[in-house]
Design an enzyme around this catalytic site. Sequence first.
Site, PDB file in Angstrom:
ATOM      1  N   LYS A 196       0.864  -1.180   0.000  1.00  0.00           N
ATOM      2  CA  LYS A 196       0.000   0.000   0.000  1.00  0.00           C
ATOM      3  C   LYS A 196       0.898   1.227   0.000  1.00  0.00           C
ATOM      4  O   LYS A 196       1.701   1.426   0.910  1.00  0.00           O
ATOM      5  CB  LYS A 196      -0.887  -0.015   1.238  1.00  0.00           C
ATOM      6  CG  LYS A 196      -1.756   1.223   1.350  1.00  0.00           C
ATOM      7  CD  LYS A 196      -2.735   1.135   2.492  1.00  0.00           C
ATOM      8  CE  LYS A 196      -3.544   2.409   2.594  1.00  0.00           C
ATOM      9  NZ  LYS A 196      -4.482   2.352   3.718  1.00  0.00           N
ATOM     10  N   LYS A 249      -2.110  -1.498  -3.875  1.00  0.00           N
ATOM     11  CA  LYS A 249      -2.993  -0.335  -3.813  1.00  0.00           C
ATOM     12  C   LYS A 249      -2.179   0.940  -3.884  1.00  0.00           C
ATOM     13  O   LYS A 249      -1.200   1.027  -3.156  1.00  0.00           O
ATOM     14  CB  LYS A 249      -3.751  -0.396  -2.485  1.00  0.00           C
ATOM     15  CG  LYS A 249      -4.631   0.779  -2.227  1.00  0.00           C
ATOM     16  CD  LYS A 249      -5.335   0.606  -0.929  1.00  0.00           C
ATOM     17  CE  LYS A 249      -5.994   1.929  -0.619  1.00  0.00           C
ATOM     18  NZ  LYS A 249      -6.134   2.109   0.789  1.00  0.00           N
TER      19      LYS A 249
END
Length: 323
Positions: A196, A249
């Site tokens: 992330k 992400k």
Amino acid sequence: MSAFPATRLRRLRRTSGLRDLVRETRLDLDDFVMPLFVCCGQGVARPLEGLPAIAQLSVDELLREADECASLGISAVLLFGIPEEKDEEASGAYDDDGIVQRALRALRERFPELVLLTDVCLCEYTSHGHCGVIRDGEVDNDETLELIARTAVSHAEAGADAVCPSDMMDGRVGAVRSALDDAGCEHTPIVAYSAKYASAFYGPFREAAESAPSFGDRRGYQMDPANVREALREVALDVSEGADAVMVKPALPYLDVIRAVRERFDVPVAAYNVSGEYAMVKAAAARGWLDERQAALESLTAIKRSGADLVISYWTKELAQWL
Ligand code: PBG
């Protein structure tokens, strides 16, 4: 391969029937997850300026939305909570009567088949908006682990089918796994937000979840957008700590990362087509600068083509209608 004129790649592009036959990547609604934001109150459906077509919903409205998702054939949703009150220790995140926990109980009873995923993080619940507890001006990793693990257990106990830690603390997957096991939730899978990145593309989400940090930024715990080898280390650690699936992400600016993770690991790979990726297309489409449906389908196809098995996207509901 023989060259032109024996080979003419345009031959198989001539008609839509031919193109359908040789298409390499297809979108299947079963691979998509719809994010939903649940807030307190009754009869609340608060539209979000930065996330067109998405709203904060109170539990009763959430049930209506879930009903619509289910009837469109959507199989999974990802829940985010907006608590009434925030504090330094994010107590709303792991409160058995917290907003996500209440939503889970209501959804679980009404929709036994719908896959309920939950985002496990503290940023929506802390008064300062960071993803962990602050000690001496910094997010304290090890103290945060315990709260993340408690949050995950409370979600599992309230009916979550899988928990998705998104805080990026070191050691969180292991902490969540052992807490779940100790609580008798050994069958609850962990979908880890492994790679992330500290991304500008989360902008609209932070309005939606009311989770913008009140000081500093998240670069001390989320990944540097410049790094891909480090993403592989993050994934390897999460898998070794017990992640059942991993996530990259954002998605579109990180297709190379999705591809690298796909090639190196055999666990399911999720990709999060984040708020900013969606909002950019919505904004351009609203001005007539591009065709939303085409741009969205192209984006989602690219994410699948790069190797993602499942995709979390705000377009999931529209996708169900387009397919
Ligand atoms: C919670 C979390 C965030 C997103 C998902 N989980 C925000 C953040 O890390 O700041 C972003 C999702 C999106 O932009 O759609 N930590």
